[in-house]
Scaffold this active site. Structure first.
Site: not given
Length: 426
Positions: A220, A218, A145, A147, A290, A70-71
């Site tokens: 959703h 950013h 990281q 997601h 977000m 997703h990111h």
């Protein structure tokens, strides 16, 4: 001029590799090691130590598929949240995960370096600009990281594995300008069937001048337009404005050459539209929202900003007119395009709990928008606001289907209603 050599190295070699010759460019693959997350909305992290005293990152190449990741975020740390040989659960609001130990992204010294989502392309920094990392800097470790929003492909019968990540373009040759990232964001929530403004603003307190050169938005599913600004002496200058449903890359700033210095205000607004039948809150999962506006900047002389982010609690508890220095913010000068999706001429008008137009009492219950004149106060003389609401909705369906009607158009509809009500019947 000698041609710079490009050396591809594996992640394992990064940890203990010898320093390259000055001026040599190295492309470092920083990837997940064929992971198989089993729970939706899993955030996984891994870390590497930068052995060099200084290494300069000048570009980022995504190695990812938006259907899987997703990111992706790249962080700098003084101390990471896990060991170099560990994959750990590291969502910002992480709950326990039976397959991975849960820890923070960094134990100390957290800073965002780069972010990717929605098939954004590679990013090459401007000439003489780089992120300075290494043992003689405030970033001794890098943490990747990823997601994983949907994990169906990792479960039987597919049983896929993932190696999403980034290729970092680096050199040990110093650059004259040092890059960093400043993040604006909010908490908060948006009621069902409404448009809401998520707003944040902070005054720069440090005696540092920064030069923003790129921005990224950013959100959703509910984000429609995210806008960021510098306010100096009450004048608003746009840093960037974008529909977050587009590829979430770093775009060039709107106002080339803009600077930010001590006493300036940085502000952002995320305009959200909730067509669902329930309230949606800011949070880490695919069912949450977000509101993020990233500013990538450089300084010509260190240090960069020590303060790396600006967050507020968001709606319904915080808006721009809750900012502590209203004179400097000067809301009368907010650009009219702040909630206009680029390519459109029509602003998205708040219909939830917003009060950022300096009129905290100007909300009409159930009405798709807000009014700053007295016309609506006359409506109860003509069978009440429910009849007006039905009238406006009928006109929207007939003449403005699938559009958000701007404030002046709603004023026109109100006035038309009032005029019609005052005409003698035949």
């Amino acid at each position: 001029m000698a041609v710079l050599a490009v050396v591809m190295t594996s992640l394992a070699a990064v940890v203990a590799m010898a320093a390259p010759n000055p001026g040599q460019v190295e492309a470092i693959n920083f990837l997940m090691p064929e992971v198989q997350p089993q729970e939706p909305d899993t955030y996984l992290c891994r870390a590497i130590k930068i052995e060099d005293s200084h290494r300069y990152i000048t570009g980022f190449i995504p190695n990812a598929n938006a259907m899987i990741a997703h990111h992706i975020l790249l962080y700098g740390c003084l101390e990471p949240g896990g060991a170099e040989d560990e994959i750990w659960n590291c969502g910002e609001m992480s709950t326990s995960n039976k397959n991975y130990r849960t820890s923070s992204i960094c134990q100390t010294g957290t800073s965002i370096i780069y972010a990717w989502a929605m098939e954004a392309p590679r990013l090459t920094l401007p000439p003489e600009v780089s992120f300075d990392v290494g043992q003689d800097t405030g970033i001794k470790y890098l943490v990747l990281q990823v997601h994983y929003k949907n994990v169906t492909s990792f479960k039987p019968p597919n049983n896929q594995k993932d190696s999403s990540g980034l290729t970092l373009i680096t050199t040990t040759a110093p650059t004259t300008k040092t890059a960093a990232v400043y993040l604006l964001g909010t908490g908060g929530e948006i009621p069902q069937h409404s448009i809401e403004y998520f707003e944040t603003a902070c005054t720069i307190q440090e005696d540092v001048e920064i030069v923003p050169f790129a921005y990224r938005t950013h959100a959703h599913a509910l984000g429609r337009v995210i806008s960021g600004y510098r306010i100096r002496n009450g004048e608003w200058t746009e840093i960037g404005r974008k529909d977050p449903r587009l590829p979430e890359m770093f775009y060039n700033v709107t106002s080339s050459g803009i600077t930010v210095k001590k006493g300036d205000i940085l502000a952002a607004r995320c305009t959200m539209e909730n067509t669902l039948d329930h309230t949606v809150q800011i949070g880490p999962t695919q069912n949450d929202e977000m509101c993020n506006f990233y500013i990538m900047y450089y300084v010509e002389k260190l240090p960069s900003l020590n303060q790396k982010n600006c967050f507020t609690v968001g709606p319904p508890n915080w808006f721009w007119d809750d900012f502590n220095d209203q004179k400097s913010l000067n809301l009368q000068n907010v650009p009219t395009t702040v909630s206009v999706i680029p390519g459109s001429d029509t602003p998205l008008i708040c219909s939830a709990t917003c009060k950022s137009d300096n009129d905290p009492n100007g909300i009409v219950e159930g009405l798709p928008g807000r009014f700053d004149d007295d016309a609506v106060n006359e409506v109860p003389r003509f069978n009440g606001p429910d009849e007006l609401l039905k009238f406006i909705h009928s006109r929207e369906e007939e003449d403005y289907q699938d559009e958000i009607i701007s404030r002046w158009q709603k004023h026109q509809l109100i006035q038309e209603y009032l005029n019609a009500a005052e005409e003698p019947s035949n």
